[in-house]
Motif scaffolding. Structure first.
Motif, PDB file in Angstrom:
ATOM      1  N   GLY A 159      33.759  57.512  52.983  1.00  0.00           N
ATOM      2  CA  GLY A 159      32.691  57.893  52.028  1.00  0.00           C
ATOM      3  C   GLY A 159      32.283  56.548  51.219  1.00  0.00           C
ATOM      4  O   GLY A 159      31.249  56.815  50.452  1.00  0.00           O
ATOM      5  N   ILE A 160      33.212  55.555  51.434  1.00  0.00           N
ATOM      6  CA  ILE A 160      32.822  54.533  50.327  1.00  0.00           C
ATOM      7  C   ILE A 160      32.148  53.595  51.082  1.00  0.00           C
ATOM      8  O   ILE A 160      32.246  52.976  52.223  1.00  0.00           O
ATOM      9  N   VAL A 161      30.592  53.369  50.615  1.00  0.00           N
ATOM     10  CA  VAL A 161      29.639  52.593  51.251  1.00  0.00           C
ATOM     11  C   VAL A 161      29.832  51.150  50.489  1.00  0.00           C
ATOM     12  O   VAL A 161      29.578  51.159  49.380  1.00  0.00           O
ATOM     13  N   PRO A 195      27.340  39.674  60.327  1.00  0.00           N
ATOM     14  CA  PRO A 195      27.489  40.843  59.599  1.00  0.00           C
ATOM     15  C   PRO A 195      28.356  41.817  60.477  1.00  0.00           C
ATOM     16  O   PRO A 195      29.166  42.378  59.862  1.00  0.00           O
ATOM     17  N   GLU A 196      27.816  41.973  61.710  1.00  0.00           N
ATOM     18  CA  GLU A 196      28.952  42.931  62.571  1.00  0.00           C
ATOM     19  C   GLU A 196      30.342  42.532  62.475  1.00  0.00           C
ATOM     20  O   GLU A 196      31.088  43.554  62.668  1.00  0.00           O
ATOM     21  N   ILE A 197      30.636  41.236  62.851  1.00  0.00           N
ATOM     22  CA  ILE A 197      31.984  40.915  62.987  1.00  0.00           C
ATOM     23  C   ILE A 197      33.015  41.077  61.362  1.00  0.00           C
ATOM     24  O   ILE A 197      33.860  41.730  61.485  1.00  0.00           O
ATOM     25  N   VAL A 198      31.963  40.744  60.516  1.00  0.00           N
ATOM     26  CA  VAL A 198      32.680  40.958  59.216  1.00  0.00           C
ATOM     27  C   VAL A 198      33.076  42.379  59.016  1.00  0.00           C
ATOM     28  O   VAL A 198      34.025  42.755  58.510  1.00  0.00           O
ATOM     29  N   ALA A 199      32.020  43.217  59.129  1.00  0.00           N
ATOM     30  CA  ALA A 199      32.288  44.711  59.074  1.00  0.00           C
ATOM     31  C   ALA A 199      33.291  45.325  59.726  1.00  0.00           C
ATOM     32  O   ALA A 199      34.150  46.044  59.297  1.00  0.00           O
ATOM     33  N   GLU A 200      33.468  44.927  60.984  1.00  0.00           N
ATOM     34  CA  GLU A 200      34.549  45.406  61.688  1.00  0.00           C
ATOM     35  C   GLU A 200      35.785  44.818  61.313  1.00  0.00           C
ATOM     36  O   GLU A 200      36.932  45.507  61.120  1.00  0.00           O
ATOM     37  N   VAL A 201      36.018  43.643  60.918  1.00  0.00           N
ATOM     38  CA  VAL A 201      37.202  42.881  60.371  1.00  0.00           C
ATOM     39  C   VAL A 201      37.898  43.602  59.165  1.00  0.00           C
ATOM     40  O   VAL A 201      38.907  43.719  58.995  1.00  0.00           O
ATOM     41  N   PRO A 208      26.790  46.096  56.063  1.00  0.00           N
ATOM     42  CA  PRO A 208      26.765  47.536  56.073  1.00  0.00           C
ATOM     43  C   PRO A 208      28.170  47.948  56.472  1.00  0.00           C
ATOM     44  O   PRO A 208      28.736  47.549  57.564  1.00  0.00           O
ATOM     45  N   LEU A 209      28.840  48.893  55.653  1.00  0.00           N
ATOM     46  CA  LEU A 209      30.145  49.180  56.216  1.00  0.00           C
ATOM     47  C   LEU A 209      30.366  50.635  55.386  1.00  0.00           C
ATOM     48  O   LEU A 209      30.019  50.727  53.819  1.00  0.00           O
ATOM     49  N   GLU A 235      36.865  46.389  57.849  1.00  0.00           N
ATOM     50  CA  GLU A 235      37.243  47.760  57.945  1.00  0.00           C
ATOM     51  C   GLU A 235      38.565  47.838  58.666  1.00  0.00           C
ATOM     52  O   GLU A 235      39.573  48.460  58.093  1.00  0.00           O
ATOM     53  N   ARG A 236      38.959  47.086  59.609  1.00  0.00           N
ATOM     54  CA  ARG A 236      40.304  46.982  60.246  1.00  0.00           C
ATOM     55  C   ARG A 236      41.426  46.561  58.980  1.00  0.00           C
ATOM     56  O   ARG A 236      42.477  47.020  58.939  1.00  0.00           O
ATOM     57  N   THR A 237      40.947  45.483  58.232  1.00  0.00           N
ATOM     58  CA  THR A 237      41.857  45.058  57.123  1.00  0.00           C
ATOM     59  C   THR A 237      42.208  45.947  56.043  1.00  0.00           C
ATOM     60  O   THR A 237      43.356  46.273  55.762  1.00  0.00           O
TER      61      THR A 237
END
Length: 686
Positions: free
Chosen positions: A174-176, A119-125, A169-170, A127-129
């Motif tokens: 303001g878009i959750v 989950p941590e990696i997916v959220a990071e990738v 979680p991402l 968001e960057r995408t």
């Protein structure tokens, strides 16, 4: 191992951007996950007008812990060196290990990078995408800094295992992220939760959204063709329009309507172009007459009146569009009948082709003259070719082409017939632009071929004369396409043209040699698709007549066929051996061994046999080359393989007897001369 589902839900994404966007989403996310240490089994991307979707199966739960050992300075190294090593590793001195080395004890750092949860990696990738997504055009909305093709409303991002679904979680501007999405804007408004891809796809279908664009295309094509078939008509195939329309709707509903009788007299291409460009309608034709008699539009929803209101509105707009087309058509016909096609094109004198190459009218004069020169070379009437060149571009001044530029040439053929011009002239108006691309048909009618060649050669020589050649990937005047068009016209029609002479006749200021080299490069690219090696082309380019493309290709095909045989391949090895020995001897002795080999100095049957074989090959090759019978010539050359191999096995070239040595070197010269009379084999690789 969990499955990942991502949906980016927004306002309508332009249809032309969807295919690239879903591929970009797949690549950016999967590349990012893999770089971070995660692996997956399968990935699939989807798009509708309001969503981009990525589904991954078998994603690893966390990235692996990485352990790296780094060798540092020796224990006796200066303090500065040790401190520098500590800074580079992020460790303290007590965390280093001392190990014995050849030169004493050395510091080692063991750095462990702990794995991270998916989950941590997916959220990071993700968001960057999202923040760096390569939309051709994007926008901002509200007070946020986020850019997206259209306002982004929600992010669905869940990891699903047997235990259930977990939201990744991402939050972006303001878009959750969450586990909910929306169905069809009109037929199934409101949000609903999903627990995985299968659940997502099923609930979307129930909410009147067909997720897969290929499925939407299939539904449209099936329903539209069935509607046409039921009325004895045929849907006109248009794959580009089908893909575009599938990108405009989430729930396709095909509706069929009739074209009013007032417009049935318009050329079918006009009807088809007008309906496609202005309203994204498919054309429906009568297979018996070829007339376009109906249309199919694709709605984005079902209605209580089964589309009657939608069709009524579309027909109203269609009538207005086709009224314009009819007005253009009738006005153009009146002009042609009163002033002729030349009268229609008179205004081209005021249209600049290029500021250094004059007006369109001046260009037409050049094409006329060149078409007259080319006509007898391609079996066309010079008078007809000149007449066709004079009027071929007149329709550029027509109202119809002004509205629909893609109909240039085609409309010219209609206007030429209306003006009573010969059919060959009308066909040249339409066909002289061809071939435009690699899949375009190549004209074969002689008058069309003459004008098409003149048109393209004038373009190439003109831009070459003013120094506007293609550079790198830049080709603003489509000169590579023009050269390929000439190549295909010549080869498909088996034409024998001296291109260098035509270049000079077209524009004496052209560097014909440089332009011919450009053609040769284009020819190599073209023939690569036909499995003819570039070095084979080079071997034939070195021969006389290399501006006759048909001759050049026939020679290359024959050489390629010979090289594909065992005798041919081995002959090249023998030729290169002979050529190398000869070159070394000539360099050493300071003389050229190019004559005087005499059989009376031969010592042994293999040497005598080679003399006889060379005589036989020479006798066969010379007349075959003169008759352009390259297959026979190269077959005779390949037959030398056996005698040459036997000669090299049995004979020592550098004999102690100087007379015998010179004779054998001159014999090698004969091998070289005979082989080079067929093609420059020194250009061949391997």
């Amino acid at each position: 191992m969990p499955d990942l589902l991502i949906e980016l839900f927004s306002e309508e994404i332009p249809a032309r951007m969807q295919a690239r966007a879903r591929e970009d989403l797949r690549k950016l996310v999967t590349d990012g996950l893999v770089e971070a240490g995660l692996h997956y089994a399968h990935a699939a991307a989807f798009s509708t007008p309001r969503r981009l979707v990525l589904a991954l199966e078998g994603l690893s739960e966390r990235s692996p812990t990485l352990r790296e050992e780094r060798k540092g300075p020796s224990a006796s190294a200066p303090e500065a060196a040790v401190q520098g090593f500590l800074r580079s590793t992020g460790l303290t001195l007590d965390q280093l290990e001392l190990r014995d080395d050849k030169k004493g004890q050395v510091y080692f750092a063991v750095v462990e990078k702990p794995g991270r949860a998916a989950p941590e990696i997916v959220a990071e990738v993700l968001e960057r995408t999202i923040r760096n997504f390569p939309w051709p055009k994007s926008m901002r909305w509200g007070a946020g800094a986020l850019r997206w093709v259209r306002p982004l409303h929600s992010i669905l991002c869940i990891l699903t295992t047997e235990a259930g679904a977990e939201v990744v979680p991402l939050e972006i501007e303001g878009i959750v992220s969450g586990n909910t999405t929306e169905g069809h804007r009109f037929m199934a408004p409101g949000r609903f939760a999903v627990s995985g891809f299968d659940d997502y796809a099923a609930k979307l279908k129930a909410a009147k959204v067909v997720l897969d664009s290929a499925e939407r295309e299939a539904i449209i094509w099936h329903d539209a063709t069935q509607m046409a078939f039921a009325r004895g008509l045929e849907l006109v195939e248009d794959k580009g329009l089908l893909a575009e329309v599938a990108g405009l709707v989430e729930y396709p509903v095909a509706l069929m309507g009739d074209i009013a009788d007032d417009f049935l007299g318009l050329p079918p291409e006009v009807l088809q172009t007008s309906m496609k460009e202005h309203q994204k309608f498919f054309s429906v034709k009568n297979p018996k007459t070829g007339r376009i008699e109906g249309f199919v539009t694709v709605a984005n929803r079902e209605t209580a009146d089964h589309g009657a209101t939608i069709l009524k509105g579309n027909l109203k707009v269609l009538s207005a569009r086709l009224s314009d087309a009819k007005f253009f058509w009738e006005n153009d016909l009146r002009l042609v009948k009163s002033e002729g096609l030349e009268g229609m094109g008179a205004g081209l004198a005021n249209v600049t082709f290029h500021n250094k190459l004059g007006s369109q009218a001046a260009r037409i004069e050049r094409i006329e003259a060149l078409a007259g020169e080319i006509a007898p070379l391609v079996g066309a009437s010079p008078d007809l070719a000149v007449e066709a060149a004079r009027v071929a571009k007149a329709d550029l001044r027509s109202a119809m082409v002004g509205e629909f530029p893609e109909l240039q040439g085609l409309m010219g053929s209609y206007y030429a017939r209306a003006a009573g011009l010969p059919e060959a002239v009308a066909n040249a108006c339409k066909g002289h632009y061809s071939p435009l691309g690699p899949s375009d048909d190549v004209p074969t009618e002689p008058v069309t071929v003459a004008v098409a060649l003149a048109d393209k050669i004038d373009t190439l020589t003109g831009f070459w004369a003013i120094g506007e050649m293609p550079t790198g990937s830049k080709d603003p005047f489509a000169l590579r396409r023009a050269a390929l068009g000439v190549i295909r016209l010549v080869l498909n029609n088996d034409l024998r043209l001296n291109l260098s002479e035509l270049f000079q006749k077209a524009n004496s200021g052209t560097d014909a040699g440089d332009l011919l080299s450009f053609f040769h490069d284009r020819l190599k690219v073209f023939l690569k698709d036909q499995n003819i090696r570039h070095d084979v082309i080079d071997a034939c380019l070195a021969m006389p007549g290399n501006d006759d493309l048909t001759l050049l290709v026939k020679r290359a095909e024959a050489l390629g066929a010979v090289l594909a045989t065992e005798d041919g391949a081995n002959l090249i090895a023998g030729f290169k051996r002979a050529n190398n020995i000869l070159a070394q001897a000539e360099a050493k002795d300071g003389v050229e061994y190019s004559y005087g080999a005499d059989v009376k100095f031969a010592e042994g049957p293999e040497e005598v046999a080679l003399f006889a074989a060379l005589d036989q090959a020479e006798a066969a090759i010379a007349p075959a080359m003169a008759a352009e019978d390259f297959a026979t010539a190269m077959g005779a050359m390949a037959a030398l393989r056996g005698p040459i191999d036997a000669f090299f096995t049995a004979v020592q070239i550098n004999s102690d007897n100087e007379i015998v040595r010179r004779n054998r070197l001159n014999l090698l010269s004969r091998i070289r001369q005979i082989c080079l009379s067929v093609a420059d084999l020194t250009k061949l690789e391997g």
